[in-house]
Design an enzyme around this catalytic site. Structure first.
Site, PDB file in Angstrom:
ATOM      1  N   TRP A 127       0.860  -1.178   0.000  1.00  0.00           N
ATOM      2  CA  TRP A 127       0.000   0.000   0.000  1.00  0.00           C
ATOM      3  C   TRP A 127       0.901   1.234   0.000  1.00  0.00           C
ATOM      4  CZ3 TRP A 127      -1.967   2.678   4.855  1.00  0.00           C
ATOM      5  CH2 TRP A 127      -2.938   3.638   4.540  1.00  0.00           C
ATOM      6  N   ASP A 208      -0.716  -5.505   9.147  1.00  0.00           N
ATOM      7  CA  ASP A 208      -1.763  -4.557   8.772  1.00  0.00           C
ATOM      8  C   ASP A 208      -2.915  -5.382   8.196  1.00  0.00           C
ATOM      9  OD1 ASP A 208      -3.352  -2.507   7.898  1.00  0.00           O
ATOM     10  OD2 ASP A 208      -1.848  -1.557   6.619  1.00  0.00           O
ATOM     11  N   ALA A 210      -6.619  -4.856   6.970  1.00  0.00           N
ATOM     12  CA  ALA A 210      -7.631  -3.849   6.637  1.00  0.00           C
ATOM     13  C   ALA A 210      -8.864  -4.449   5.979  1.00  0.00           C
ATOM     14  CB  ALA A 210      -7.023  -2.793   5.704  1.00  0.00           C
ATOM     15  N   LYS A 243     -13.488  -0.890   5.851  1.00  0.00           N
ATOM     16  CA  LYS A 243     -14.021  -1.720   4.777  1.00  0.00           C
ATOM     17  C   LYS A 243     -15.094  -2.668   5.278  1.00  0.00           C
ATOM     18  CE  LYS A 243     -10.099  -0.080   3.003  1.00  0.00           C
ATOM     19  NZ  LYS A 243      -9.150   0.772   3.758  1.00  0.00           N
TER      20      LYS A 243
END
Length: 394
Positions: A127, A208, A210, A243
């Site tokens: 990202w 991470d 997400a 999300k």
């Protein structure tokens, strides 16, 4: 003083979104910005979240600050969602943060505070904001190979070879599931090998996550995170609610610090609270309150999980449709990886020139590295994208 400021490069994703908005073509397709959309192109408020908001409107009596670390009910609920029963709650320190990005930033701050010389190993690609934040903070970055453009999967041997250069105290940033931007994930055997190597090197994993619930389901998507947290002495986990709860603008996230040594939990918790105080004092509460309400109410949670599963399966159907349409048009299975990848994103393997042709000739917008947001498609636009991909020679 301001005359010393220098122009900063525009964020490529946001610049792409602006170019899309300014394009007058009615049949244009936006596959750039990483936001979930329905087939109608709408980012909806999930049913359970809307119901929780109605309840909150009735019962909320104050807008006073919550705890410095965030609402305890939110922290407990999110620790349970991400880690399940893999660890005892007193092994996990946690703070609420402004989105998953805030959690990532706080994790990097903690790393720099504890070990200013730590290097952060980051997947190639990752990202983009990971790299932007690390560069802004002056933390040394080491890229490790991750995506093999030939196989359109994980270059695991390259990854392990690069991670062999770890030193004690270094940090390895890993994507918990639904790798952004490639959609290619490690399997559990590979995760186990990564953990063994990190432990042998004395390196710290930072995960991470997400997109929990967007890949293979809530529990399956958390399996790797839980394995790492149980089998490494210490783990940092940055999680986002943007999300899977659809509350992007509420900026709701959490940073967890897991320690096998329970004696370290209290000190870690105090340091996380200190970082919150230095950066923004009390974290935002509205989104966190909604998440805790959804996760702790049986009916709301059941409805949320059902809708999240509809979202996940819808993206899988789009992947299968696109792979099938490309198989039909190309006469080959070279695009089969699209159906195998997970989450919102896949990288198509197109050149920057082909990506530009897709935009200029077909009104199809994607990131320059050919990352597409699967959720930006629908049953009608999938054949349009497939034909355009073949037309530009992908």
């Amino acid at each position: 003083m301001f005359e010393q400021l220098k122009e900063k490069p525009a964020d490529k994703i946001l610049a792409l979104a602006q170019a899309y908005r300014e394009d007058p073509r009615a049949d244009k397709i936006d596959l750039g910005v990483g936001v979930y959309k329905t087939p109608e192109g709408v980012t909806p408020i999930m049913r359970a979240v809307k119901a929780a908001e109605r309840q909150l409107w009735e019962v909320e009596t104050t807008k006073a600050y919550t705890a410095l670390t965030g609402d305890p009910a939110f922290l407990d609920a999110m620790v349970g969602l991400v880690l399940g029963e893999a660890l005892a709650r007193d092994q996990v320190s946690a703070i609420a943060t402004p989105g998953g990005t805030g959690a990532v930033r706080q994790a990097f701050d903690l790393i720099r505070m504890v070990n200013p010389g730590a290097r952060v190993f980051v997947s190639d690609p990752t990202w983009p904001n990971h790299l932007s934040i690390l560069a802004h903070m002056g933390i040394e970055v080491v890229m490790y190979r991750y995506f093999d453009a030939e196989t359109v999967g994980v270059d695991f041997s390259g990854m392990m070879a690069d991670l062999d250069g770890l030193r004690a105290g270094d940090v390895v940033l890993l994507h918990g599931c639904c790798h952004n931007p490639t959609g290619a994930n490690l399997n559990m055997t590979e995760w186990q090998a990564v953990v063994d190597l990190l432990n042998a090197k004395g390196a710290l994993p930072m995960i991470d996550i997400a997109y929990q619930g967007f890949g293979d389901g809530l529990e399956a998507d958390a399996a790797a995170v839980r394995y790492v947290a149980v089998n490494c002495p210490e783990t940092l986990i940055a999680a986002s609610c943007s999300k899977n709860f659809g509350i992007y603008r509420e900026r709701t996230g959490i940073l967890m610090a897991v320690a096998q040594d329970r004696a370290l939990q209290r000190v870690a918790q105090g340091n996380l609270a200190y970082l919150n105080r230095q950066n923004y004092s009390f974290p935002p509460d509205h989104g966190a309150r909604l998440v805790s309400m959804v996760l702790t109410d049986d009916a709301l949670r059941a409805d949320w999980q059902a809708e999240l599963e509809e979202v996940r399966l819808g993206m899988l159907r789009l992947r299968e449709q696109l792979a099938g349409e490309l198989r039909r048009l190309s006469g080959s299975d070279r695009f089969g990886f699209i159906a195998q990848h997970r989450g919102m994103f896949s990288r198509l393997g197109a050149t920057p020139e082909q990506v530009e042709r897709l935009r200029a000739e077909h009104g199809i917008y994607m990131i320059g590295d050919s990352r597409i947001n699967i959720a930006g498609l629908n049953e009608t636009t999938v054949p349009v994208l497939a034909r355009a991909m073949i037309d530009v020679g992908i």
